[in-house]
Design an enzyme around this catalytic site. Structure first.
Site, PDB file in Angstrom:
ATOM      1  CE  LYS A   1       2.847   9.268   6.745  1.00  0.00           C
ATOM      2  NZ  LYS A   1       2.541   8.454   7.889  1.00  0.00           N
TER       3      LYS A   1
ATOM      4  NE  ARG B   1       5.848   2.770   6.919  1.00  0.00           N
ATOM      5  CZ  ARG B   1       5.599   3.402   5.780  1.00  0.00           C
ATOM      6  NH1 ARG B   1       5.661   4.705   5.721  1.00  0.00           N
ATOM      7  NH2 ARG B   1       5.274   2.715   4.694  1.00  0.00           N
TER       8      ARG B   1
HETATM    9  N1  HH2 Z   1       2.549   5.621   6.635  1.00  0.00           N
HETATM   10  C1  HH2 Z   1       2.366   5.183   5.349  1.00  0.00           C
HETATM   11  C2  HH2 Z   1       2.223   3.811   5.111  1.00  0.00           C
HETATM   12  N2  HH2 Z   1       2.313   2.916   6.104  1.00  0.00           N
HETATM   13  N3  HH2 Z   1       2.613   2.423   8.399  1.00  0.00           N
HETATM   14  C3  HH2 Z   1       2.797   2.832   9.657  1.00  0.00           C
HETATM   15  N4  HH2 Z   1       2.894   1.935  10.668  1.00  0.00           N
HETATM   16  N5  HH2 Z   1       2.923   4.159   9.968  1.00  0.00           N
HETATM   17  C4  HH2 Z   1       2.830   5.125   9.010  1.00  0.00           C
HETATM   18  O1  HH2 Z   1       2.919   6.323   9.360  1.00  0.00           O
HETATM   19  C5  HH2 Z   1       2.627   4.716   7.644  1.00  0.00           C
HETATM   20  C6  HH2 Z   1       2.517   3.328   7.374  1.00  0.00           C
HETATM   21  C7  HH2 Z   1       2.341   6.165   4.216  1.00  0.00           C
HETATM   22  O2  HH2 Z   1       3.614   6.262   3.606  1.00  0.00           O
HETATM   23  P1  HH2 Z   1       4.035   5.504   2.259  1.00  0.00           P
HETATM   24  O3  HH2 Z   1       4.061   4.032   2.479  1.00  0.00           O
HETATM   25  O4  HH2 Z   1       5.293   6.047   1.716  1.00  0.00           O
HETATM   26  O5  HH2 Z   1       2.902   5.941   1.226  1.00  0.00           O
HETATM   27  P2  HH2 Z   1       1.819   5.112   0.466  1.00  0.00           P
HETATM   28  O6  HH2 Z   1       0.836   4.632   1.454  1.00  0.00           O
HETATM   29  O7  HH2 Z   1       1.241   6.099  -0.530  1.00  0.00           O
HETATM   30  O8  HH2 Z   1       2.494   3.945  -0.231  1.00  0.00           O
END
Ligand code: HH2
Length: 431
Positions: A359, A394
């Protein structure tokens, strides 16, 4: 050489080897006291005196706050409340209690017999201490597969079946590549997989449910047949949640925090565990206002309300997990504050999930490095989270995180934190 040194005789304060003890648990403290060969009877009594737990309460009524302070003072503890309580200019106050385990043990039963909501306040203190200090294993019972939390920190590996995720958009949009990546993460030691088909990066627009399922369906169906670990589906859509569970997924990860009543009803109907994450607004709007009076208190309160709503709609408490949502409507400083106090969220009574991986606040801490250069910082954040009692981290970088957590968990185990069922209820209650 001085005379004393040459004869081996030690003089002055150094001879007493005064050392501040780092004892992270009652079990460790008890061991330290036993090492003095003190009277075994005294070990329990002294252990209870050794550690102050500051406990914060919100909205304590005007009449209750002074009585609470009085009860705390009577045991040698203390409590802080708003100045306006004394001159009656405040109707309610946040309160910070400063007591040892033994002092709370004496105060809580007394509050049960008092007016002005002090009975409920006593129960709230008891619950917070019990939940904070409990390290009993719990099973997150997925629809098809389960995972135990409360012991070693669990690793949730991220698989983004998206064209536009912030760190790996487009890499795994092809179902075959997503499935292969998922299997690699399992081999690297992931305890859970989180499959997502909608980017929730700041500014992202929602993806229609039909398109989300078109991306996700083949991946969930293939992994649903033979995955050795539970499959979580990262979605805000009740329709996608239903289809995913039917196709073999085990739990729902809702970055919308079950704010949508249809999602709450779907989770209740499916009986699937659900991660309730905190986000202010939506991904499209969340970074437009990151002003909080007290970010931890506000996120805590919002998560408490979301879980209460879920329970009212028929979700069972064993189904719920919570996540303060790093990066979702919070600036870098606020993310660091949440990470540094992640253990507080244990007081809500649900397993805690935290995702710092790649992040932007990690990039800021490193002077603005890009998304591909944040792995070590992500592992460090996972280690901090584990030491604060977070149950599931995660991450996109499973192998590195598993290795970092091996050290963090060994340290936690050495502290004896995992040995006590609940330190609050587990010790004898009599003085
Ligand atoms: N962060 C992201 C997405 N889902 N879910 C939970 N429970 N906690 C988090 O911190 C969280 C999440 C963001 O990361 P990522 O899925 O890699 O990015 P994107 O939303 O751009 O696909």
């Amino acid at each position: 050489m001085s005379g004393a040194a040459s004869t081996g005789r030690r003089v002055g304060p150094e001879r007493f080897r005064a050392r501040v003890l780092e004892a992270s648990s009652f079990a460790e403290l008890a061991r330290e006291i036993e090492r003095t060969e003190s009277d075994p009877e005294g070990v329990g009594i002294m252990t209870r005196k050794a550690r102050i737990f500051p406990v914060r309460l919100e909205e304590v009524p005007l009449k209750a706050a002074p009585l609470l302070k009085q009860e705390m003072l009577a045991t040698g503890a203390d409590s802080a409340h708003a100045r306006g309580i004394a001159d009656h200019s405040a109707e309610k106050s946040a309160v910070v209690l400063l007591g040892t385990w033994g002092q709370y043990r004496r105060v809580v039963p007394k509050l049960a017999r008092q007016p002005f909501q002090l009975k409920a306040i006593g129960e709230a203190i008891d619950l917070a201490l019990r939940r904070y200090t409990s390290h009993a294993p719990r099973t997150v019972r997925g629809v098809h597969r389960s995972v135990e939390v409360g012991g070693e920190t669990r690793v949730m590996g991220v698989v983004n079946v998206t064209p536009d995720s912030f760190s790996d958009g487009g890499q795994f949009l092809d179902p075959e590549r997503a499935i292969a990546h998922a299997r690699t993460l399992i081999d690297e030691g992931a305890d859970i997989l989180d499959l997502g088909a909608e980017s929730t990066r700041p500014g992202a627009e929602p993806v229609p449910a039909e398109e989300e399922w078109r991306r996700l369906g083949p991946v969930v169906e293939a992994l649903g047949k033979d995955s050795t670990v539970p499959l979580s589906v990262d979605t805000r859509s009740p329709e996608v949640a239903e289809r995913a569970i039917a196709a073999g997924a085990d739990l729902i990860n809702d970055v919308g925090g079950l704010r949508d009543p249809a999602m709450r009803r779907a989770v209740a109907r499916l009986g699937a565990p659900a991660i309730v994450m905190h986000m202010r607004g939506t991904p499209a709007t969340m970074q437009s206002d990151t002003t909080y009076r007290d970010v931890r208190a506000e996120v805590y309160d919002a998560l408490a309300r979301s879980t209460e709503l879920a329970l009212a709609d028929g979700v069972r408490p064993e189904q719920l997990l919570i996540d303060p949502g790093l990066g979702f409507g919070k600036n870098a400083e606020q993310n660091v504050e949440i990470l540094a106090h992640a253990g507080e969220f244990r007081c809500l009574g649900y397993p805690v999930v935290l995702g710092a991986s790649r992040k932007s606040f990690l990039g800021s801490l490193l002077g603005g490095v890009g998304v591909q250069e944040r792995q070590e910082a992500g592992v460090a954040a996972a280690v901090v989270a584990a030491l604060h009692g977070v149950d599931i981290v995660r991450t996109h970088d499973v192998r590195a995180t598993v290795r970092g957590l091996a050290v963090a968990d060994a340290v936690r185990l050495a502290g004896g934190r995992l040995s006590a069922e609940s330190e609050w209820s587990g010790l004898p209650s009599t003085e």
